[in-house]
Design a protein around this motif. Structure first.
Motif, short mmCIF file in Angstrom:
data_model
loop_
_atom_site.label_atom_id
_atom_site.label_comp_id
_atom_site.label_asym_id
_atom_site.label_seq_id
_atom_site.Cartn_x
_atom_site.Cartn_y
_atom_site.Cartn_z
N GLY A 357 0.79 -1.22 0.00
CA GLY A 357 0.00 0.00 0.00
C GLY A 357 0.82 1.27 0.00
N SER A 358 2.14 1.15 0.21
CA SER A 358 2.98 2.34 0.24
C SER A 358 3.19 2.92 -1.15
CB SER A 358 4.33 2.02 0.88
OG SER A 358 5.00 0.98 0.15
N LEU A 359 3.14 2.06 -2.16
CA LEU A 359 3.25 2.47 -3.55
C LEU A 359 2.74 1.33 -4.42
CD1 LEU A 359 6.99 2.28 -4.67
CD2 LEU A 359 6.16 1.35 -2.55
N THR A 360 2.64 1.56 -5.71
CA THR A 360 2.12 0.55 -6.63
C THR A 360 3.26 0.02 -7.50
OG1 THR A 360 -0.02 1.65 -6.71
CG2 THR A 360 0.46 0.08 -8.47
N VAL A 361 3.53 -1.27 -7.38
CA VAL A 361 4.56 -1.93 -8.19
C VAL A 361 3.95 -3.21 -8.75
CG1 VAL A 361 6.87 -2.94 -8.25
CG2 VAL A 361 6.39 -1.01 -6.73
N ARG A 362 4.07 -3.42 -10.06
CA ARG A 362 3.58 -4.65 -10.68
C ARG A 362 4.71 -5.26 -11.49
NH1 ARG A 362 -1.94 -2.37 -11.92
NH2 ARG A 362 -1.38 -2.19 -14.12
N LEU A 363 5.14 -6.46 -11.05
CA LEU A 363 6.22 -7.18 -11.70
C LEU A 363 5.79 -8.55 -12.21
CD1 LEU A 363 9.09 -6.44 -9.11
CD2 LEU A 363 8.49 -5.14 -11.16
N GLY A 364 4.48 -8.83 -12.17
CA GLY A 364 3.99 -10.15 -12.56
C GLY A 364 4.17 -10.43 -14.05
N ASP A 365 4.04 -11.73 -14.41
CA ASP A 365 4.10 -12.17 -15.80
C ASP A 365 5.42 -11.81 -16.46
OD1 ASP A 365 3.16 -13.40 -18.12
OD2 ASP A 365 2.18 -11.57 -18.85
N ASN A 366 6.53 -12.09 -15.74
CA ASN A 366 7.88 -11.92 -16.28
C ASN A 366 8.64 -13.23 -16.13
OD1 ASN A 366 8.65 -9.08 -17.22
ND2 ASN A 366 7.52 -8.61 -15.34
N CYS A 367 9.93 -13.16 -16.08
CA CYS A 367 10.78 -14.34 -15.87
C CYS A 367 11.67 -14.14 -14.65
CB CYS A 367 11.65 -14.59 -17.12
SG CYS A 367 10.73 -14.86 -18.64
N LEU A 368 11.16 -13.43 -13.67
CA LEU A 368 11.94 -13.08 -12.50
C LEU A 368 12.09 -14.28 -11.56
CD1 LEU A 368 10.31 -9.60 -11.90
CD2 LEU A 368 12.65 -10.00 -12.68
N TYR A 369 13.22 -14.32 -10.88
CA TYR A 369 13.53 -15.42 -9.98
C TYR A 369 12.89 -15.15 -8.62
CZ TYR A 369 16.41 -18.65 -7.22
OH TYR A 369 16.84 -19.64 -6.38
N ARG A 370 12.08 -16.09 -8.16
CA ARG A 370 11.45 -16.02 -6.84
C ARG A 370 10.65 -14.72 -6.68
NH1 ARG A 370 15.92 -18.54 -2.59
NH2 ARG A 370 15.92 -20.65 -3.46
N CYS A 371 9.59 -14.62 -7.47
CA CYS A 371 8.69 -13.46 -7.36
C CYS A 371 7.26 -13.99 -7.28
CB CYS A 371 8.87 -12.54 -8.56
SG CYS A 371 8.07 -10.91 -8.36
N PRO A 372 6.92 -14.64 -6.17
CA PRO A 372 5.56 -15.19 -6.04
C PRO A 372 4.53 -14.07 -5.87
CG PRO A 372 6.74 -15.44 -3.98
CD PRO A 372 7.74 -14.90 -4.97
N VAL A 373 3.31 -14.35 -6.24
CA VAL A 373 2.26 -13.32 -6.20
C VAL A 373 1.91 -12.92 -4.77
CG1 VAL A 373 1.24 -13.91 -8.42
CG2 VAL A 373 0.50 -15.12 -6.36
N ARG A 374 2.38 -13.64 -3.76
CA ARG A 374 2.07 -13.23 -2.39
C ARG A 374 2.80 -11.94 -2.03
NH1 ARG A 374 5.69 -17.56 -1.36
NH2 ARG A 374 7.54 -16.95 -0.14
N PHE A 375 3.87 -11.63 -2.76
CA PHE A 375 4.52 -10.33 -2.59
C PHE A 375 3.70 -9.30 -3.36
CE2 PHE A 375 8.82 -12.65 -2.22
CZ PHE A 375 8.64 -12.82 -0.87
N PHE A 376 3.32 -8.20 -2.70
CA PHE A 376 2.42 -7.25 -3.36
C PHE A 376 3.05 -6.67 -4.62
CE2 PHE A 376 5.01 -4.10 -1.22
CZ PHE A 376 4.92 -2.97 -2.02
N PHE A 377 4.38 -6.56 -4.67
CA PHE A 377 5.03 -5.97 -5.85
C PHE A 377 5.16 -6.98 -6.99
CE2 PHE A 377 8.12 -7.03 -2.52
CZ PHE A 377 8.83 -8.04 -3.13
N CYS A 378 4.78 -8.21 -6.76
CA CYS A 378 4.81 -9.21 -7.83
C CYS A 378 3.43 -9.46 -8.43
CB CYS A 378 5.38 -10.53 -7.31
SG CYS A 378 7.13 -10.45 -6.89
N GLU A 379 2.46 -8.62 -8.06
CA GLU A 379 1.11 -8.81 -8.59
C GLU A 379 1.09 -8.54 -10.09
OE1 GLU A 379 -0.61 -4.32 -7.62
OE2 GLU A 379 -1.30 -6.05 -6.46
N GLY A 380 0.01 -8.98 -10.71
CA GLY A 380 -0.12 -8.81 -12.15
C GLY A 380 -0.04 -10.14 -12.88
N GLY A 381 -0.05 -11.25 -12.14
CA GLY A 381 0.01 -12.57 -12.75
C GLY A 381 1.25 -13.32 -12.33
#
Length: 395
Positions: A357-381
């Motif tokens: 909630g401090s800021l909006t970051v979306r890193l989902g649907d990439n090829c990043l290492y260890r970025c599960p959707v439970r992290f708010f900044f990994c949302e987006g798939g």
């Protein structure tokens, strides 16, 4: 002794003719038009129940008043602009006919209103082309939006025009020639079918240019207008590179080029350190290569979207630093949208310290290492599969 102020007889006749063009059955009792009772003088009866609204008379001592402002409330009637006797209203300065049911073409006889400064024909059912012979030397604001206008937009001869809106029509052809509008500040050409390339030059006075949702194609020319603050060319068919001049422009604050076919971003001289940009949206294009690191150095940038492209490589350290903190004279990145690409590598360590909630970051649907959707900044798939990532990036 105060002289009696009256409406010029030609203006009265013009208003009578205007009312006669409207079917009485289509005028509801609450309409301003229904209150027009010409047994009394309009200027002497502005505050009575005979002329509740719809016109303004500029009164002066020992003078005959002229109607300088004419506006109609949405009364649900249908009429043609060509039936109105414009020559009998030569002193008209403001003409607001918006949100009525006027149909048919825009008459070139509007040129017979030489003192007109504001003309609003918005939200009607006007059709056909904008007349090329229309000439209003003092016009400052021109509203044609939300009609059914067609054909190409002709060259305009309005040397004092500051605001032009013709969004939500059916206009085709090339982007209008703006060279005869040296004082234009605001242009909205959105939601039409304009095609071909953007003009090579724009009026130096232009502050905001919005032309989203058209068919504009070709490359983006260098932005020569020094005063532009907002540029929105989203939802078009632009190709090639995003010019470096956009990132070193002295006044540009908002750049929206999403939903085009752009393939690369040019790096500006000075790495964007002199940029005034606050918001950049390059999402939904065909951008390839590494994320342009210089964007993390732009001092005022607080919102960046590069989603749904074909970008690869790790997240630049400049981005991570701008998300985590703001330096002296530099804004913190409050919105960073990078989902839907082929970014790989580890998540910058400091991201784990960010509070949801401090800021909006979306890193989902990439090829990043260890970025599960439970992290708010990994949302987006969820992240792409190993097969998809290897097919695009290699092993």
């Amino acid at each position: 002794m105060h002289a009696r102020s009256t409406t010029h007889w030609q203006d009265v006749q013009a208003l009578k003719q205007l009312k006669r063009t409207i079917s009485p059955s289509s005028i509801p009792p609450s309409s301003c038009i229904s209150s027009w009772d010409f047994s009394a003088d309009p200027c002497d009866s502005l505050f009575s129940d005979k002329f509740t609204c719809g016109l303004r008379c500029d009164t002066a001592l020992n003078s005959t008043s002229r109607v300088t402002d004419l506006s109609l409330d949405p009364a649900g009637y249908s009429a043609s602009l060509s039936s109105i006797p414009w020559p009998s209203l030569p002193f008209l300065q403001t003409l607001d006919l918006s949100s009525n049911n006027f149909s048919g073409p825009i008459p070139s006889s509007l040129s017979l209103l030489p003192r007109l400064r504001l003309l609003s024909l918005s939200r009607n059912s006007l059709s056909g082309p904008v007349p090329s012979s229309l000439s209003l030397p003092l016009l400052e604001q021109f509203y044609l939006d939300n009609n059914f206008l067609t054909d190409s937009f002709p060259p305009l001869n309005f040397p004092n025009l500051k605001r032009l809106e013709f969004q939500s029509n059916q206009l085709t052809g090339s982007f209008p020639d703006l060279t005869r509008l040296p004082n234009l500040n605001f242009l909205d050409a959105s939601d039409n079918s304009l095609s071909d390339a953007l003009p090579p030059s724009l009026p130096p006075s232009l502050v905001e240019l919005v032309a989203r949702n058209n068919q504009i194609e070709g490359e983006i020319p260098p932005l020569t207008a020094p005063s532009v603050q907002v540029l929105d060319l989203s939802h078009n068919k632009l190709t090639g590179s995003v010019p470096a001049s956009l990132f070193s422009h002295p006044n540009l604050q908002q750049l929206t080029l999403s939903f085009n076919q752009l393939e690369s971003v040019q790096i500006p001289a000075g790495s964007g350190l002199t940029s005034s940009l606050i918001s950049v949206d390059l999402s939904n294009n065909r951008l390839r290569g590494f994320l342009p690191g210089f964007m993390g150095l732009m001092p005022r940038l607080s919102a960046l979207s590069m989603e749904n492209n074909e970008l690869t490589g790790p997240i630049p350290v400049e981005y991570a630093m701008k998300v985590l903190s703001s330096g002296i004279g530099s804004a913190q990145l409050q919105r960073l949208l990078l989902g839907g690409n082929y970014l790989f590598g580890a998540i910058p360590g400091g991201f784990l310290d960010l509070e949801a909630g401090s800021l909006t970051v979306r890193l989902g649907d990439n090829c990043l290492y260890r970025c599960p959707v439970r992290f708010f900044f990994c949302e987006g798939g969820v992240q792409k599969s190993t097969y998809q990532c290897k097919a695009f990036n290699g092993p």
